[in-house]
Design an enzyme around this catalytic site. Structure first.
Site: not given
Ligand code: ADP
Length: 553
Positions: A106, A497
């Site tokens: 991420y 996310r």
């Protein structure tokens, strides 16, 4: 770890001259101590998970020096954090807080805006302030990892009483993972739901010249919450905690977390399913069992290829062709593994003493076996180093690092996630699976995925594993990700996310009613952080100073 000189030199943040920036850094050194402010002006070092750099993403989808820090500062106290915020507002320098910086897949430790000053909270602010075995709660600082919390509980001899919940990889920060709304695999797997109370340094300077620190929930009481902060998350009035998760509205310096009582026994189990199409009817079997808590934890339904990737060997050990690895090849190799040939594996755990488990396990067994060819794995047949035991550790709250094994699939292996949410329904899973498969085939990428069943929803987690030195492959990975994000949105699904590189695009899919949500977030951002110094662009939220000036990707 390989070290190379910075190709693009010191990444001075845009809008300030190099000399003014260096003077500002000297000023910060005199406030925090010279040792606690480190300029990123020489080399770039890529480590791996445990020795990760705190200046950039080792798994960058773009040029490594795109999302990179100009300096890293190490506050030792809340007062230091306030000083940093004051300094950033004075010089209009973007700062980017991280707790540990192991947010791999991420963005790792990288800031969104090139040249931001990274505030590495974890290095020095890493105390476990409380472990309470009466209320089953704890209070931690940003640098407390899942490993550290687990080890401290064992050190104090409390392992018999209390469990933690850990994500797949235990080296991350409890605060960092929770603010990202990450998940673990015990009944306490929804970390955000399980937190109770935040202490937050706000990003602007008040009229009195002070940088405010606030506590949420019961911590807002005049006593600071003391004995009740971790027992009740809501306090009184608007429940503000949400705006500090997946955002850039504050720097969290303390967080309370609930802990799970040791359930008095546990037993992991796994089932395999033979056919590719089995997942849809299986997910419809899973849904009512999960919602009724017969399936007690955030369980994983992993696709067959993943039984090979977790062996930790390179793809070339199995297949040398281009394009996605063919199913027949996967199956041929699977036959040699302890898990055996299958299209899907479900990993779960039952909790409590044997008689409590037996009832639930019998229901699960009967329900799963409605899928023809379903086979229960005998744990006794699983070698000690099999991935099966990694899932066993994690579902029983013991941190582990085995999930990293599949990064070896590619040379210079890196990964980036695509994580859409859908209802726990077969029909929805079919749409997402078909879409993902098509995009991966078109881009010649192996599809590596798992459905993580939260409760009423599933996170589909797809990991694109790529060679970080292979520009052409990275282009294909990006194309695949961007294509899936847009198509999933058109089908009515959104990501829970995302990676730094994709934040604008994902935020753009949450655009109902003329972008009402982002308009509200922008309003908040401008009110809370008028100078726009804190993590500009994170989660697609840009402060006024940057908005619509070409920063969005
Ligand atoms: P990990 O726990 O996986 O190592 P990080 O420390 O990298 O996670 O945190 C993940 C992301 O969450 C960071 O990139 C940052 O944007 C945000 N974050 C982490 N810690 C804080 C904090 N204490 N305050 C505000 N935001 C934070």
């Amino acid at each position: 770890a390989d070290t190379t000189p910075l190709a693009r030199g010191l990444p001075v943040p845009q809008g300030i001259s190099k000399s003014a920036f260096l003077a500002a850094i000297e000023e910060l050194r005199s406030t925090l101590g010279a040792d606690h402010v480190v300029l990123n002006d020489q080399t770039i070092t890529n480590g791996w998970y445990m020795e990760h750099p705190n200046t950039h993403d080792i798994m960058s989808l773009f040029d490594t020096e795109e999302f990179i820090a100009s300096a890293v500062v190490y506050p030792g106290s809340v007062t230091d954090v306030q000083s940093i915020v004051k300094w950033a507002n004075k010089h209009l320098i973007p700062i980017f807080p991280i707790s540990i910086g192991r947010n791999l897949g991420y963005g790792g430790s990288a800031p969104r805006v090139r040249g931001s000053v990274t505030v590495d909270l974890g290095r020095r602010m890493n105390r476990i302030l409380d472990i309470n075995v009466d209320d089953f709660t704890c209070l931690v600082e940003p640098g407390v990892t899942f490993y550290a919390l687990y080890e401290e509980i064992q050190r104090r001899g409390l392992g018999d009483k209390v469990w933690i919940d850990t994500p797949d990889l235990g080296g991350g920060s409890v605060i960092g993972n929770t603010l990202e709304r990450g998940v673990g695999y015990t009944p306490y797997g929804d970390h955000w739901m399980c937190h109770s109370g935040l202490e937050v340094v706000l990003p602007s300077v008040g009229d009195d010249g002070k940088v405010p620190v606030m506590r949420t929930g019961m911590g807002a009481l005049g006593t600071g919450g003391e004995n009740v902060w971790q027992c009740f998350p809501y306090g009184y009035g608007p429940h503000n905690d949400g705006i500090f998760s997946q955002s850039n509205f504050g720097i969290v310096t303390k967080m309370g977390m609930t802990l799970m009582p040791n359930p008095g026994g546990y037993e992991s189990y796994a089932y395999t399913f033979p056919n590719e199409s089995d997942y849809a009817p299986l997910i419809d079997i899973i849904r009512p069992l999960r919602i009724a808590n017969i399936l007690e934890n955030v369980a994983q339904l992993r696709q067959g290829l993943q039984t090979l990737t977790v062996e930790g060997r390179p793809r070339t050990a199995y297949y040398n062709g281009s394009g996605p690895i063919p199913d027949a090849v996967v199956r041929e190799h699977q036959r040699k593994t302890p898990t055996g040939e299958c299209a899907w594996v479900y990993y779960g755990m039952a909790y409590g003493p044997p008689h409590v488990r037996a009832h639930k396990l019998a229901i699960i067994d009967a329900e799963f076996k409605r899928i023809p060819g379903c086979r229960k794995i005998d744990p006794a047949s699983m070698p000690e180093d099999d991935y099966y035991w990694s899932r066993d550790h994690i579902a029983s709250g013991t941190p582990d690092l085995e999930e990293l094994r599949w990064v070896n699939w590619m040379p210079n292996g890196a990964h980036i996630c695509f994580s859409p949410v859908s209802p726990t329904r077969g029909a929805d899973a079919e749409k997402l699976y078909a879409m993902a498969k098509r995009w991966h085939t078109e881009q010649g990428l192996d599809l590596m995925m798992a459905f993580l069943v939260g409760m009423r929803e599933m996170h589909l987690i797809i990991e694109i594993v790529f060679d970080v030195t292979d520009k052409e492959m990275k282009k294909r990975a990006e194309k695949c990700l961007r294509g899936m994000i847009d198509e999933a949105a058109s089908l009515g699904y959104g990501e829970y996310r995302t990676h730094l590189a994709l934040m604008d695009q994902v935020a753009g899919t949450y655009n109902w009613n003329d972008n009402a949500l982002m308009k509200f977030n922008n309003q908040l951002k401008d009110a809370i952080d008028p100078n726009g110094i804190l993590a500009p662009g994170r989660c697609g939220i840009w402060p006024a100073r940057y908005r619509n000036r070409g920063w969005e990707l």
